[in-house]
Design a protein around this motif. Structure first.
Motif, mmCIF file in Angstrom:
data_model
loop_
_atom_site.group_PDB
_atom_site.id
_atom_site.type_symbol
_atom_site.label_atom_id
_atom_site.label_comp_id
_atom_site.label_asym_id
_atom_site.label_seq_id
_atom_site.Cartn_x
_atom_site.Cartn_y
_atom_site.Cartn_z
ATOM 1 N N THR A 25 0.836 -1.206 0.000
ATOM 2 C CA THR A 25 0.000 0.000 0.000
ATOM 3 C C THR A 25 0.872 1.257 0.000
ATOM 4 O O THR A 25 0.592 2.231 -0.719
ATOM 5 C CB THR A 25 -0.922 0.013 1.229
ATOM 6 O OG1 THR A 25 -1.790 -1.127 1.174
ATOM 7 C CG2 THR A 25 -1.768 1.278 1.276
ATOM 8 N N GLU A 26 1.950 1.237 0.785
ATOM 9 C CA GLU A 26 2.849 2.393 0.848
ATOM 10 C C GLU A 26 3.576 2.597 -0.478
ATOM 11 O O GLU A 26 3.725 3.732 -0.959
ATOM 12 C CB GLU A 26 3.862 2.193 1.981
ATOM 13 C CG GLU A 26 4.878 3.311 2.140
ATOM 14 C CD GLU A 26 4.271 4.614 2.630
ATOM 15 O OE1 GLU A 26 4.983 5.640 2.620
ATOM 16 O OE2 GLU A 26 3.071 4.610 3.001
ATOM 17 N N ILE A 27 4.026 1.515 -1.088
ATOM 18 C CA ILE A 27 4.727 1.617 -2.371
ATOM 19 C C ILE A 27 3.794 2.179 -3.438
ATOM 20 O O ILE A 27 4.176 3.073 -4.211
ATOM 21 C CB ILE A 27 5.277 0.234 -2.791
ATOM 22 C CG1 ILE A 27 6.459 -0.157 -1.892
ATOM 23 C CG2 ILE A 27 5.710 0.235 -4.256
ATOM 24 C CD1 ILE A 27 6.932 -1.578 -2.088
ATOM 25 N N LEU A 28 2.569 1.680 -3.499
ATOM 26 C CA LEU A 28 1.615 2.175 -4.487
ATOM 27 C C LEU A 28 1.308 3.653 -4.268
ATOM 28 O O LEU A 28 1.197 4.432 -5.229
ATOM 29 C CB LEU A 28 0.323 1.356 -4.426
ATOM 30 C CG LEU A 28 0.402 -0.072 -4.966
ATOM 31 C CD1 LEU A 28 -0.886 -0.825 -4.680
ATOM 32 C CD2 LEU A 28 0.673 -0.058 -6.473
ATOM 33 N N LEU A 37 2.286 3.345 -11.355
ATOM 34 C CA LEU A 37 3.344 2.350 -11.191
ATOM 35 C C LEU A 37 3.505 1.512 -12.454
ATOM 36 O O LEU A 37 4.628 1.229 -12.886
ATOM 37 C CB LEU A 37 3.046 1.453 -9.999
ATOM 38 C CG LEU A 37 4.110 0.398 -9.661
ATOM 39 C CD1 LEU A 37 5.392 1.063 -9.181
ATOM 40 C CD2 LEU A 37 3.595 -0.570 -8.607
ATOM 41 N N GLU A 38 2.402 1.120 -13.050
ATOM 42 C CA GLU A 38 2.434 0.320 -14.278
ATOM 43 C C GLU A 38 3.111 1.073 -15.416
ATOM 44 O O GLU A 38 3.675 0.449 -16.325
ATOM 45 C CB GLU A 38 1.016 -0.072 -14.695
ATOM 46 C CG GLU A 38 0.378 -1.104 -13.780
ATOM 47 C CD GLU A 38 -1.077 -1.353 -14.125
ATOM 48 O OE1 GLU A 38 -1.537 -0.800 -15.140
ATOM 49 O OE2 GLU A 38 -1.748 -2.096 -13.388
ATOM 50 N N ALA A 39 3.060 2.395 -15.381
ATOM 51 C CA ALA A 39 3.685 3.200 -16.434
ATOM 52 C C ALA A 39 5.141 3.498 -16.122
ATOM 53 O O ALA A 39 6.023 3.371 -16.994
ATOM 54 C CB ALA A 39 2.910 4.501 -16.620
ATOM 55 N N SER A 40 5.425 3.892 -14.891
ATOM 56 C CA SER A 40 6.777 4.363 -14.562
ATOM 57 C C SER A 40 7.775 3.241 -14.299
ATOM 58 O O SER A 40 8.947 3.344 -14.679
ATOM 59 C CB SER A 40 6.726 5.285 -13.338
ATOM 60 O OG SER A 40 6.204 4.608 -12.200
ATOM 61 N N LEU A 170 2.969 -6.947 -6.923
ATOM 62 C CA LEU A 170 2.412 -5.653 -7.298
ATOM 63 C C LEU A 170 2.263 -5.586 -8.815
ATOM 64 O O LEU A 170 1.297 -5.030 -9.332
ATOM 65 C CB LEU A 170 3.296 -4.512 -6.800
ATOM 66 C CG LEU A 170 3.199 -4.180 -5.311
ATOM 67 C CD1 LEU A 170 3.987 -5.195 -4.481
ATOM 68 C CD2 LEU A 170 3.728 -2.785 -5.033
ATOM 69 N N LEU A 171 3.251 -6.132 -9.517
ATOM 70 C CA LEU A 171 3.202 -6.255 -10.972
ATOM 71 C C LEU A 171 3.676 -7.661 -11.323
ATOM 72 O O LEU A 171 4.745 -8.091 -10.884
ATOM 73 C CB LEU A 171 4.109 -5.218 -11.659
ATOM 74 C CG LEU A 171 3.780 -3.744 -11.444
ATOM 75 C CD1 LEU A 171 4.847 -2.866 -12.079
ATOM 76 C CD2 LEU A 171 2.408 -3.412 -12.042
#
Length: 299
Positions: A25-28, A37-40, A170-171
């Motif tokens: 949750t913190e990372i997102l 996140l999915e883009a960067s 996460l991914l």
């Protein structure tokens, strides 16, 4: 990375769920949300790898051509870039999240090597699969039970195959920009680099690879000249743009020709990318002319 991964069992009731879900949750949140996140994250990985390959300076075009020390450095580079992207600080291990010391491990293969100092601590697991252009980002607690019995000379152990289920993803299998040269047939690469001048190589590049955004790094690698951007521009009939126009091919800049790129229905280009396209109809000729570009139609 392994083609088949078990589903994560890190759910309510799992001993690591509370810790890993709070870290996730913190990372997102730090990344700006799941879509950000999915883009960067994939773009960051691509840059880390390409910056070490250094095609414009070295002539190398793939990860497989790197020295062992360079492959190791990619992991260090990913660690640094990931901390910067998420605004994390350095800790006793690689970083600190919500007061927890966290290690960051990266692999270009199918597993991660966990050092003894990370045992019992949460780890961020990063993987890049160059062959399939997929990337992975997950969290695991480096419990001894999750690791292999064997170890390497540095006493590092890897995650047991069955224990991949204890990773909170996460991914997972997220597409990321492929190595450009993996997308080009070998015969075409040979023709591109057979040119004796920067103009010839550049002309062949945009003739062989059309309707695909091409980055400045690729342009620099093909030109093999300090003023590589000159090869892109019109040059009194001698530049790559001029030669291609006589063949019915337009060479467009994402920075200056975005409206025409969109009007032609071509893929979006960033301001540092270029794209070529064979004009096949009078309608496209007229469209190009409206945007100040003259081109011949080759029947």
């Amino acid at each position: 990375m392994k083609k088949t991964l078990p589903d994560s069992i890190v759910v309510t009731g799992h001993p690591d769920h509370a810790l890993l879900s709070s870290l996730a949750t913190e990372i997102l949140a730090r990344a700006g949300g799941s879509q950000a996140l999915e883009a960067s994250f994939p773009a960051m990985l691509r840059q880390c790898i390409d910056d070490v390959i250094m095609t414009p300076k070295t002539g190398r075009r793939s990860y497989d051509e790197l020295e062992k020390t360079e492959k190791t450095y990619i992991g260090t580079r990913v660690e640094i870039e990931l901390r910067a992207m998420l605004g994390l600080s350095k800790g006793k291990l690689d970083t600190v999240i919500l007061g927890h010391d966290v290690d960051i491990k990266h692999t270009m293969g199918s597993n991660w090597m966990i050092p003894t100092e990370a045992l019992g601590h949460p780890c961020i697991l990063v993987a890049a699969d160059e062959a399939r252009a997929m990337c992975y980002l997950g969290l695991i607690v480096a419990r001894p039970d999750y690791l292999t019995l064997g170890q390497n000379r540095d006493a590092k152990k890897s995650v047991s195959a069955a224990e991949f289920a204890n990773i909170l993803w996460l991914l997972r299998g997220q597409n990321y920009p492929p190595n450009f040269w993996r997308t080009v047939p070998g015969e075409a690469i040979g023709r591109i680099f057979a040119g004796r001048s920067g103009n010839l190589r550049m002309t062949t590049l945009f003739r062989e690879v059309q309707d695909v955004p091409i980055s400045r790094d690729v342009v620099a690698a093909v030109a093999q000249q300090q003023d590589f951007m000159r090869r892109i521009r019109s040059d009194k009939g001698r530049g790559a743009r001029d030669h291609l126009a006589r063949e019915g091919i337009i060479l467009l800049s994402g920075q200056y020709d975005a409206p025409l790129i969109a009007a032609l229905g071509l893929p979006h280009c960033t301001g540092s990318e270029f794209i070529s396209h064979s004009v096949t109809s009078e309608k496209e000729v007229a469209l190009a002319a409206q945007h100040g570009i003259c081109v011949d139609v080759i029947s």
